[in-house]
Design an enzyme around this catalytic site. Sequence first.
Site, short mmCIF file in Angstrom:
data_model
loop_
_atom_site.label_atom_id
_atom_site.label_comp_id
_atom_site.label_asym_id
_atom_site.label_seq_id
_atom_site.Cartn_x
_atom_site.Cartn_y
_atom_site.Cartn_z
N HIS A 190 0.82 -1.23 0.00
CA HIS A 190 0.00 0.00 0.00
C HIS A 190 0.85 1.27 0.00
CE1 HIS A 190 -3.84 -2.15 1.74
NE2 HIS A 190 -3.46 -2.62 0.58
N CYS B 289 3.80 20.26 -7.80
CA CYS B 289 4.68 19.26 -8.42
C CYS B 289 5.76 19.97 -9.24
CB CYS B 289 3.86 18.34 -9.31
SG CYS B 289 4.90 17.27 -10.33
N ASN C 12 -3.72 -13.17 15.28
CA ASN C 12 -4.65 -12.05 15.44
C ASN C 12 -5.39 -12.25 16.77
OD1 ASN C 12 -6.83 -10.11 15.05
ND2 ASN C 12 -6.31 -10.18 12.87
N ASP D 263 -8.26 -11.26 17.42
CA ASP D 263 -9.69 -11.43 17.13
C ASP D 263 -9.90 -12.36 15.95
OD1 ASP D 263 -10.39 -9.57 19.10
OD2 ASP D 263 -10.05 -7.90 17.70
P1 NAD Z 1 -6.07 -4.31 8.72
O1 NAD Z 1 -7.00 -4.78 7.69
O2 NAD Z 1 -4.66 -4.57 8.50
O3 NAD Z 1 -6.65 -4.91 10.18
C1 NAD Z 1 -6.04 -4.81 11.42
C2 NAD Z 1 -6.13 -6.18 12.12
O4 NAD Z 1 -5.17 -6.23 13.18
C3 NAD Z 1 -7.49 -6.50 12.78
O5 NAD Z 1 -7.95 -7.76 12.33
C4 NAD Z 1 -7.17 -6.57 14.29
O6 NAD Z 1 -7.93 -7.56 14.97
C5 NAD Z 1 -5.70 -6.94 14.28
N1 NAD Z 1 -4.94 -6.54 15.45
C6 NAD Z 1 -5.16 -5.50 16.30
N2 NAD Z 1 -4.21 -5.44 17.26
C7 NAD Z 1 -3.34 -6.47 17.00
C8 NAD Z 1 -2.13 -6.92 17.60
N3 NAD Z 1 -1.62 -6.28 18.65
N4 NAD Z 1 -1.50 -8.00 17.07
C9 NAD Z 1 -2.01 -8.63 15.98
N5 NAD Z 1 -3.15 -8.24 15.36
C10 NAD Z 1 -3.80 -7.18 15.85
O7 NAD Z 1 -6.05 -2.84 8.95
P2 NAD Z 1 -7.01 -1.64 9.04
O8 NAD Z 1 -6.79 -1.07 10.38
O9 NAD Z 1 -8.39 -1.98 8.61
O10 NAD Z 1 -6.35 -0.69 7.95
C11 NAD Z 1 -6.58 -0.81 6.57
C12 NAD Z 1 -5.34 -0.36 5.82
O11 NAD Z 1 -4.95 0.94 6.26
C13 NAD Z 1 -4.09 -1.19 6.05
O12 NAD Z 1 -4.05 -2.31 5.23
C14 NAD Z 1 -3.00 -0.16 5.74
O13 NAD Z 1 -2.83 0.01 4.37
C15 NAD Z 1 -3.55 1.10 6.34
N6 NAD Z 1 -3.06 1.27 7.71
C16 NAD Z 1 -1.69 1.28 7.92
C17 NAD Z 1 -1.20 1.42 9.19
C18 NAD Z 1 0.31 1.43 9.38
O14 NAD Z 1 1.04 1.74 8.45
N7 NAD Z 1 0.81 1.06 10.56
C19 NAD Z 1 -2.07 1.55 10.28
C20 NAD Z 1 -3.46 1.54 10.05
C21 NAD Z 1 -3.92 1.38 8.74
ZN ZN Z 2 3.35 16.24 -11.71
#
Ligand code: NAD
Ligand code: ZN
Length: 271
Positions: A130, A159, A223, A225
């Site tokens: 991503h 840009c 995970n 959950d």
């Molecule tokens: P996601 O689809 O990756 O889901 C997060 C998952 O992590 C959930 O199923 C939750 O149950 C699980 N989780 C929570 N705490 C945990 C732990 N301590 N250990 C293991 N698992 C755990 O993410 P999202 O929050 O729906 O975000 C969607 C998208 O947004 C991501 O794929 C990403 O591209 C972006 N995002 C990136 C970051 C980052 O860069 N750190 C953070 C949030 C969202």
């Molecule tokens: Zn440009």
Amino acid sequence: MPTDPVEAKEKTVDGAARLLGRCKRLLVLTGAGMSADAGVPTFRGSDGLWNNHKMEELASLDGFQRNAELVWEWYYERRLHVATCDPHPGQRTLALLQQHFPRPGRVLMATTNEDDLLERAGVHPVLHLHGSLFDTMCSAHCGWRVRDHQDNSMSMIPCPRCGARVRPGSVWYGEQLPREPLHAIAEFDPDGCLLVGSSCLVQPAAEIPPEMAMDGLPVVEINPDETPFSSIASVSLRGTAKDILPGLVDLLTSHTVRGQRTKSATDPVPP
Ligand code: NAD
Ligand code: ZN
């Protein structure tokens, strides 16, 4: 007594290590939950809002076109926050897995996260499906892109190549993923997968583990959950990345590490 091999399989870290230890090409795929233990919130966790705005509105082209300043404000906050977080033991342990996974097996690391915590934990290379939180790019897609993790200054200019507004370089909801990382995964042709902290909801990355499981390949999920993928995972380990990964990686690598220690202890001492 369960007779189905899937039912009979141990849903334990030992059972997961036995399955993954047989792989020759292990794909490790991490989602937002992987960085949660380092203090970076997931989007779906808490209430899935930032200043009363839905994540899908902030991480989308529509949202950017409606209110670019708001989206940039959110990105500044996230960039600054991630910079204050340190990798946790689960992330550091993946660097060990990459180096000491029993040969001739190999490990490919891919993430949907945009942060740089795996790199800072010593994992290399990392495929970012991503994009990166610290990239700034041209919103007119002329090809201009920079890594802007010093002072966000690149976000404040038009840009330099075509004069259009610049935007964060992440892949947003509804956008195509960059082709290179997906090609690299297809070329690697994984025969097993470790899926850490992913809701398995954001496509197309979410398709990879179920497709592998349907092909009869081992897929282990970590995970706290249940997810939509849990029912077909070979093993679902319920717990956090920080708590489960160090033990699992230890089981997967200790044989190689011990072998290397024994070898160096018996190597002739140079004169
Ligand atoms: P996601 O689809 O990756 O889901 C997060 C998952 O992590 C959930 O199923 C939750 O149950 C699980 N989780 C929570 N705490 C945990 C732990 N301590 N250990 C293991 N698992 C755990 O993410 P999202 O929050 O729906 O975000 C969607 C998208 O947004 C991501 O794929 C990403 O591209 C972006 N995002 C990136 C970051 C980052 O860069 N750190 C953070 C949030 C969202
Ligand atoms: Zn440009």
